[in-house]
Design an enzyme around this catalytic site. Structure first.
Site, PDB file in Angstrom:
ATOM      1  N   THR A   1       0.814  -1.212   0.000  1.00 29.33           N
ATOM      2  CA  THR A   1       0.000   0.000   0.000  1.00 29.33           C
ATOM      3  C   THR A   1       0.849   1.264   0.000  1.00 29.33           C
ATOM      4  O   THR A   1       0.314   2.371   0.001  1.00 29.33           O
ATOM      5  CB  THR A   1      -0.939   0.035   1.226  1.00 29.33           C
ATOM      6  OG1 THR A   1      -0.142  -0.035   2.419  1.00 29.33           O
ATOM      7  CG2 THR A   1      -1.927  -1.115   1.199  1.00 29.33           C
TER       8      THR A   1
ATOM      9  N   PHE B   1       5.800   3.043  -3.445  1.00 27.77           N
ATOM     10  CA  PHE B   1       6.377   2.140  -4.433  1.00 27.77           C
ATOM     11  C   PHE B   1       5.388   1.045  -4.793  1.00 27.77           C
ATOM     12  O   PHE B   1       5.201   0.729  -5.976  1.00 27.77           O
ATOM     13  CB  PHE B   1       7.674   1.508  -3.919  1.00 27.77           C
ATOM     14  CG  PHE B   1       8.192   0.423  -4.818  1.00 27.77           C
ATOM     15  CD1 PHE B   1       9.010   0.734  -5.886  1.00 27.77           C
ATOM     16  CD2 PHE B   1       7.824  -0.908  -4.626  1.00 27.77           C
ATOM     17  CE1 PHE B   1       9.472  -0.259  -6.749  1.00 27.77           C
ATOM     18  CE2 PHE B   1       8.270  -1.909  -5.474  1.00 27.77           C
ATOM     19  CZ  PHE B   1       9.094  -1.584  -6.535  1.00 27.77           C
TER      20      PHE B   1
ATOM     21  N   LEU C   1      -6.990  -0.044   6.771  1.00 28.90           N
ATOM     22  CA  LEU C   1      -7.560   1.177   6.189  1.00 28.90           C
ATOM     23  C   LEU C   1      -6.895   1.490   4.853  1.00 28.90           C
ATOM     24  O   LEU C   1      -7.586   1.794   3.872  1.00 28.90           O
ATOM     25  CB  LEU C   1      -7.392   2.346   7.152  1.00 28.90           C
ATOM     26  CG  LEU C   1      -7.855   3.720   6.608  1.00 28.90           C
ATOM     27  CD1 LEU C   1      -9.335   3.674   6.240  1.00 28.90           C
ATOM     28  CD2 LEU C   1      -7.568   4.824   7.609  1.00 28.90           C
ATOM     29  N   LYS C   2      -5.578   1.400   4.805  1.00 25.51           N
ATOM     30  CA  LYS C   2      -4.869   1.667   3.551  1.00 25.51           C
ATOM     31  C   LYS C   2      -5.259   0.652   2.482  1.00 25.51           C
ATOM     32  O   LYS C   2      -5.387   0.995   1.305  1.00 25.51           O
ATOM     33  CB  LYS C   2      -3.359   1.659   3.771  1.00 25.51           C
ATOM     34  CG  LYS C   2      -2.846   2.844   4.562  1.00 25.51           C
ATOM     35  CD  LYS C   2      -1.357   2.720   4.829  1.00 25.51           C
ATOM     36  CE  LYS C   2      -0.854   3.851   5.709  1.00 25.51           C
ATOM     37  NZ  LYS C   2       0.566   3.660   6.085  1.00 25.51           N
TER      38      LYS C   2
ATOM     39  N   ALA D   1       8.979  -4.730  -0.186  1.00 23.37           N
ATOM     40  CA  ALA D   1       9.085  -3.274  -0.007  1.00 23.37           C
ATOM     41  C   ALA D   1       8.715  -2.841   1.400  1.00 23.37           C
ATOM     42  O   ALA D   1       8.839  -1.656   1.728  1.00 23.37           O
ATOM     43  CB  ALA D   1       8.190  -2.566  -1.028  1.00 23.37           C
TER      44      ALA D   1
ATOM     45  N   LYS E   1      21.144   4.314   2.400  1.00 21.61           N
ATOM     46  CA  LYS E   1      21.531   4.401   3.818  1.00 21.61           C
ATOM     47  C   LYS E   1      22.093   3.083   4.352  1.00 21.61           C
ATOM     48  O   LYS E   1      22.644   3.043   5.457  1.00 21.61           O
ATOM     49  CB  LYS E   1      20.339   4.868   4.649  1.00 21.61           C
ATOM     50  CG  LYS E   1      19.915   6.295   4.321  1.00 21.61           C
ATOM     51  CD  LYS E   1      18.641   6.704   5.001  1.00 21.61           C
ATOM     52  CE  LYS E   1      18.281   8.138   4.648  1.00 21.61           C
ATOM     53  NZ  LYS E   1      18.067   8.354   3.210  1.00 21.61           N
TER      54      LYS E   1
ATOM     55  N   ARG F   1      20.244  16.300  11.679  1.00 18.12           N
ATOM     56  CA  ARG F   1      19.488  15.542  12.679  1.00 18.12           C
ATOM     57  C   ARG F   1      20.229  14.253  13.045  1.00 18.12           C
ATOM     58  O   ARG F   1      21.088  13.792  12.288  1.00 18.12           O
ATOM     59  CB  ARG F   1      18.092  15.218  12.128  1.00 18.12           C
ATOM     60  CG  ARG F   1      17.231  16.455  11.905  1.00 18.12           C
ATOM     61  CD  ARG F   1      15.970  16.120  11.138  1.00 18.12           C
ATOM     62  NE  ARG F   1      16.278  15.678   9.771  1.00 18.12           N
ATOM     63  CZ  ARG F   1      15.356  15.425   8.850  1.00 18.12           C
ATOM     64  NH1 ARG F   1      14.084  15.554   9.152  1.00 18.12           N
ATOM     65  NH2 ARG F   1      15.714  15.039   7.641  1.00 18.12           N
TER      66      ARG F   1
ATOM     67  N   GLU G   1      21.736  11.387  10.488  1.00 18.08           N
ATOM     68  CA  GLU G   1      21.844  11.876   9.104  1.00 18.08           C
ATOM     69  C   GLU G   1      23.302  11.977   8.661  1.00 18.08           C
ATOM     70  O   GLU G   1      24.200  12.218   9.464  1.00 18.08           O
ATOM     71  CB  GLU G   1      21.191  13.255   8.970  1.00 18.08           C
ATOM     72  CG  GLU G   1      19.715  13.230   8.687  1.00 18.08           C
ATOM     73  CD  GLU G   1      19.213  14.584   8.226  1.00 18.08           C
ATOM     74  OE1 GLU G   1      18.400  14.622   7.280  1.00 18.08           O
ATOM     75  OE2 GLU G   1      19.609  15.601   8.804  1.00 18.08           O
TER      76      GLU G   1
END
Length: 325
Positions: free
Chosen positions: A17, A20, A44-45, A84, A130, A253, A256
């Site tokens: 959902t 992607f 819900l999605k 995903a 990352k 932050r 990061e």
């Protein structure tokens, strides 16, 4: 690159959902798939997505990748899995580390074991820049996930399941990305910038979907596929979205980086370059040079980092991309 490998196949998308997942499923439906299963934990999605995707080939399956038994049921009759699902918000993963491990690492192991036992043909796991030299927990869990999926090819025994990974950078306009945040902040007249030097790799959802489809065609199992994509400066993105806005430096932050990497020098020793992508080859005895046709081995000093990229997006190009969202 054609995508005939998904014609008449049953495909399951974990996290289906998400941004992607929706785009991948929309594309897959045009390519003759037999069935597409949306596997996610938010009813819900799924309900909202079902209003948009009315094709009878789309099925919805509520479940969590943490639940191996549910995966065993969901993978029954599935040919291809696109993984995903993840906890991917850097700040949330830093604050909830055990939850990130349960979903991103334990969930990966569950998918590998269920796919092998259920006879799934191919699994592609979505990764992130990352995961390369990670400095935050999200990146560390995705690096572990990548390692698990690559190693999964050594666990198949006499089965025929193949596992590969796709790694790319920030997705333009995906849920939780900086683009919708900047758009929301325009009305304040000020856009917060973490650091003026910050750069990122940039890819559109459509490009990401096509790269996954192409990687399904190319994979032998064990590869990490990395597309050649442009970099952008965060300051240029701010100019593209809010040219009349002031910028305020708020500081980096927790978790990061200034710049993101997708291939390190240590990876370069066994990475092949093609016209539009790279392949980090698995370091296993069963990996054959026959799988590397047409690829050029990278120099050992090569690294693929967002601030030393050959391809950069201009402010105007960024503006065009943002306007198309």
């Amino acid at each position: 690159m054609t995508s005939n490998s998904i014609a008449n196949k049953t495909i399951l998308v974990t996290g289906g959902t998400g941004s992607f997942g929706k785009n991948f499923i929309r594309k897959a439906l045009t390519l003759g798939v037999k069935k597409v299963i949306v596997f996610s934990r938010d009813e819900l999605k799924q309900y909202e997505m079902a209003q948009e995707f009315t094709d009878s080939r789309v099925r919805f399956f509520i479940g969590d990748v943490r639940d191996k038994d549910r995966l065993y049921r969901a993978f029954d009759g599935v040919d291809i899995v696109i993984h995903a699902a993840a906890l991917k918000h850097v700040g949330a993963c830093e604050y909830n580390p055990f939850e990130a491990v349960k979903t991103n690492i334990n969930g990966a192991q569950n998918i590998i074991e269920a796919a092998i036992d259920r006879g799934v043909e191919k699994v592609i796991a979505l990764s992130t820049d990352k995961a390369c030299s990670p400095v935050n927990l999200y990146g560390a869990t995705k690096l572990a996930s990548d390692k698990l999926f690559v190693a999964g090819n050594s666990y198949v025994g006499e089965k025929h399941t193949k596992f590969s990974v796709v790694r790319y950078g920030n997705v333009v306009g995906s849920r939780g990305s900086v683009v919708p945040f900047f758009k929301k902040m325009i009305e304040t007249g000020t856009l917060p910038i973490t650091d003026e030097r910050m750069t990122r790799f940039w890819i559109t959802l459509e490009q990401g979907v096509q790269f996954v489809l192409d990687s399904l065609e190319r994979m032998y199992g064990g590869e990490i596929f990395i597309p050649k994509i442009p970099s952008m400066k965060v300051t240029d993105l701010a100019k593209a979205i809010g040219p009349a806005c002031k910028t305020e430096i708020v500081g980096i932050r927790p978790g990061e980086k200034l710049h993101e990497a997708m291939i390190t020098e240590d990876d370069a020793r066994h990475t092949l370059e093609y016209n539009s992508y790279y392949v980090i080859q698995p370091e296993f005895s069963w990996w054959s040079k026959e799988y590397a046709v047409g690829g050029k081995l990278l120099d050992e000093t090569f690294s693929y980092i967002s601030n030393i990229n050959d391809h950069w997006l201009t402010v105007e190009e960024l503006k065009d991309l943002v306007e198309k969202m």
